[in-house]
Scaffold this active site. Structure first.
Site, PDB file in Angstrom:
ATOM      1  CG  HIS A 195      -2.172  -0.955   0.730  1.00  0.00           C
ATOM      2  ND1 HIS A 195      -2.226  -2.255   1.148  1.00  0.00           N
ATOM      3  CD2 HIS A 195      -3.208  -0.773  -0.104  1.00  0.00           C
ATOM      4  CE1 HIS A 195      -3.285  -2.837   0.602  1.00  0.00           C
ATOM      5  NE2 HIS A 195      -3.901  -1.955  -0.153  1.00  0.00           N
ATOM      6  NE  ARG A 302      -6.291   0.606  -2.969  1.00  0.00           N
ATOM      7  CZ  ARG A 302      -5.755   0.604  -4.193  1.00  0.00           C
ATOM      8  NH1 ARG A 302      -5.599   1.726  -4.846  1.00  0.00           N
ATOM      9  NH2 ARG A 302      -5.369  -0.537  -4.754  1.00  0.00           N
ATOM     10  NE  ARG A 337     -11.130  -1.124  -1.427  1.00  0.00           N
ATOM     11  CZ  ARG A 337      -9.877  -1.495  -1.696  1.00  0.00           C
ATOM     12  NH1 ARG A 337      -9.655  -2.418  -2.607  1.00  0.00           N
ATOM     13  NH2 ARG A 337      -8.869  -0.926  -1.094  1.00  0.00           N
ATOM     14  CG  ASN A 458      -3.060  -4.831  -6.519  1.00  0.00           C
ATOM     15  OD1 ASN A 458      -2.664  -4.963  -7.658  1.00  0.00           O
ATOM     16  ND2 ASN A 458      -3.464  -3.670  -6.024  1.00  0.00           N
ATOM     17  NE  ARG A 469      -1.318  -6.204  -1.806  1.00  0.00           N
ATOM     18  CZ  ARG A 469      -2.480  -5.592  -2.015  1.00  0.00           C
ATOM     19  NH1 ARG A 469      -3.620  -6.256  -1.897  1.00  0.00           N
ATOM     20  NH2 ARG A 469      -2.537  -4.335  -2.374  1.00  0.00           N
ATOM     21  CB  CYS A 506      -9.841  -1.314  -9.360  1.00  0.00           C
ATOM     22  SG  CYS A 506     -10.270  -2.493  -8.084  1.00  0.00           S
TER      23      CYS A 506
HETATM   24  C1  PEP Z   1      -6.476  -5.258  -5.287  1.00  0.00           C
HETATM   25  O1  PEP Z   1      -6.399  -6.121  -4.414  1.00  0.00           O
HETATM   26  O2  PEP Z   1      -6.080  -5.418  -6.469  1.00  0.00           O
HETATM   27  C2  PEP Z   1      -7.055  -3.939  -4.982  1.00  0.00           C
HETATM   28  C3  PEP Z   1      -7.346  -3.072  -5.932  1.00  0.00           C
HETATM   29  O3  PEP Z   1      -7.253  -3.637  -3.679  1.00  0.00           O
HETATM   30  P1  PEP Z   1      -6.077  -3.284  -2.656  1.00  0.00           P
HETATM   31  O4  PEP Z   1      -4.795  -3.140  -3.458  1.00  0.00           O
HETATM   32  O5  PEP Z   1      -6.469  -2.016  -2.003  1.00  0.00           O
HETATM   33  O6  PEP Z   1      -6.067  -4.454  -1.761  1.00  0.00           O
HETATM   34 MG    MG Z   2      -7.476  -5.882  -2.561  1.00  0.00          MG
END
Ligand code: PEP
Ligand code: MG
Length: 580
Positions: A195, A302, A337, A458, A469, A506
């Site tokens: 993030h 977000r 979201r 993601n 991740r 997204c």
């Molecule tokens: C994702 O998981 O691809 C997403 C867009 O949400 P975040 O990156 O905020 O978990």
């Molecule tokens: Mg996500």
């Protein structure tokens, strides 16, 4: 070994584009282990404690003034709480007693009393008191650092151009950076989709993450050249390298000029197929960049950053104002979201349960369906805002149908209640993030209930390949080009279309230029990304024939590895004279 003057090159993961050249600012956790020492003169230690209190009070008052200027009175309230803890008679007398009776050093006495207070707050029923733990840590750490003569680094006070070097930056630290002075950041851990990396792209600060411990070979004030696109880091760059990078920057500017001609154009393929290219945002402050980049709308707001920047759960009114502002300032559709907290995103005022795997734990909708009072406040704010624009609400981390049914029920209940209170509710869509493999498996079933899908690649990739991740060691398993990922995307899009619904992506896959032909071929209805990537992707879409891209999809779904997929895409790009 870095001797200070030699030019050294190394690489990390390019996480946010842009080239910067500035001196290094090392952000290391400089808190030493506090050791218990038996002392002869308690009075000297008590004097040290009293002196530290005075200095800390001055520092906190100063921070409060700055916070009022930068963030407003409301956000500065936290510093009043800090002053309250600092002056708390109970805390003061416990520290003094410990020093006197146990004949121990002031720093150790403070850390012991801090632990007692933290335990006490944690055991209380009131959430408000539990939330004070972070404040106790902040104040007592400050006191100890003053006594031990350790520098207290405050990122918002940086007032010269620097590149920050750190183990990691939390999303809230990242959101505090003053983009006028922070020319970039380089971190030891993290991946392209952590993030802090996502925030960096929103703030348009170059970032390189996952560099490894070699990052701390960089010395304070050394000149650094960083390329947030390629992930290259050069310590003490020579004049030739600086010249080459300047040229690179010039070329980037030229490309940007061409891309800017796409600002007021529709997102449309060479053979006339339409899509939407929208922005990901984290706060109403990001709207300027959305409109400057000719975005078709907002594909992901977000909302967790509203919660993370606050000192307490944001109220219905605060949220309503933020959502209304975004809906009123954007022409197209706005996908908001609901709170996606947990994983690597935490709150100062809420203690998450300890879990071995927070990304697989108490996160997003799982938390909100448990804490329905918190969820209802957000639902009310969203529904009230629906009267002010084209709203779509998106629910993160949905894993089973029952969860979404419960969500729909809560929306209905709140809608009824708001109407009875006299509020006007506009038309809105209610969809889900598809980011858990179980949801992909049942996409055909979900498509009957959800108005739309938004694929969080993601998370979907991390859960598909079982690869955290945030972890550098397994970053090779972040496989956006793998047929395993692409087959999932195709299934999701097809399932939505079968029910007459739409699908967006997204996650970061949406802004990967090499994947644009594949996503066009699959008929993706909306690409949502950092605003700065929009024009590049719109330009590529305009150079693709959808009918040709459909044939490419058939090919890429039937090979074995992501390298083979990349080769097939490169052939397609060459054949169609598309330069990325
Ligand atoms: C994702 O998981 O691809 C997403 C867009 O949400 P975040 O990156 O905020 O978990
Ligand atoms: Mg996500």
């Amino acid at each position: 070994m870095n001797k200070g003057k030699n030019m050294i090159k190394f690489n990390g993961i390019g996480a946010s584009n842009g080239i910067s050249n500035a001196k290094a600012y090392i952000l290391k956790d400089n808190m030493p282990k506090i050791i218990r020492k038996i002392i002869k003169e308690p009075q000297t230690e008590i004097a040290k404690f009293e002196n530290a209190q005075k200095i800390a009070a001055e520092q906190i008052i100063n921070l409060k003034k700055k916070a009022i200027e930068k963030l407003g009175t409301e956000k500065a309230i936290v510093f009043d709480a800090h002053l309250g803890i600092l002056m708390d008679p109970e805390m003061i007398s416990q520290v003094n007693n410990k020093i006197k009776l146990e004949k121990i050093n002031a720093s150790f006495a403070i850390s012991e009393v801090a632990n007692i207070f933290k335990q006490m707050f944690l055991s209380m029923d009131s959430d408000y008191m539990k939330e004070r733990v972070a404040d106790v840590t902040d104040v007592t750490t400050r006191l100890i650092k003053i006594i031990e003569g350790i520098e207290i680094k405050d990122l918002s006070l940086i007032n010269e151009e620097v590149i920050i070097i750190a183990h990691d930056l939390t999303p809230s630290e990242t959101s505090q950076l003053n983009i006028k002075f922070i020319k970039g950041f380089i971190t030891e851990i993290g991946g392209k989709t952590s993030h802090s990396a996502i925030m960096a792209r929103t703030l348009e600060i170059p970032a390189i993450v996952g560099v490894g411990s070699v990052v701390f070979d960089i010395l304070e004030n050394q000149m650094i050249l960083m390329d947030g696109n390629s992930g290259e880091i050069i310590i003490n760059p020579n004049t030739q390298i600086i010249k080459d990078f300047k040229e690179k920057t010039e070329n980037l500017k030229k490309t940007r000029k061409i891309e800017l001609t796409f600002k007021n154009k529709n997102s449309i393929s060479k053979d006339g197929w339409h899509t939407e290219i929208s922005s990901n945002i984290g706060s109403p402050n990001d709207i300027e960049s959305v409109n400057n980049n000719g975005s078709d709308g907002i594909g992901l707001f977000r909302t967790e950053f509203l919660y993370m920047d606050a000192e307490d759960w944001p109220t219905e009114e605060e949220q309503f104002q933020a959502y209304k502002k975004v809906l009123e300032s954007v022409k197209g559709r706005v996908v908001i979201r609901t709170l996606d907290i947990g994983g690597d995103k935490t709150l100062n005022y809420f203690k998450f349960p300890y879990e071995m795997n927070p990304f697989l734990g108490y996160r997003a909708i799982r938390l909100q369906l448990d804490k329905t009072d918190i969820f209802d406040i957000q639902i009310r704010a969203l529904l009230r805002a629906s009267a002010f624009g084209k709203l779509a609400v998106n629910i993160p981390m949905i894993s089973i149908i029952e969860e979404f049914k419960m969500v729909k029920e809560r929306f209905k209940k709140n809608e009824k209640k708001l109407k009875s209170e006299g509020y006007k509710i506009g038309k809105y869509e209610l969809g889900i993030m598809v980011e858990v493999p179980s949801t992909v498996e049942l996409a055909d079933k979900f498509a009957k209930y959800a108005d739309f899908f938004s694929v969080g690649t993601n998370d979907l990739i991390q859960y598909t390949f079982a690869a955290d991740r945030m972890s550098k060691s397994v970053s090779y398993l972040y496989q956006p080009f793998s047929p395993a990922t692409l087959r999932k995307l195709k299934r999701i899009i097809d399932a939505s279309h079968k029910e007459g619904k739409w699908t967006a992506i997204c996650g970061e896959v949406a802004s990967e230029p090499m994947l644009t032909p594949v996503l066009v071929g699959m008929g993706l209805d909306e690409f949502s990304m950092s605003s700065t990537s929009i024009l590049q992707i719109r330009k590529i879409v305009s150079e693709i024939n959808k009918s040709e891209a459909e044939k490419l999809v058939d090919l890429v779904l039937n090979v074995e590895t992501q390298e083979e997929v990349k080769k097939l895409i490169q052939l397609f790009l060459d054949k169609n004279n598309i330069l990325l």
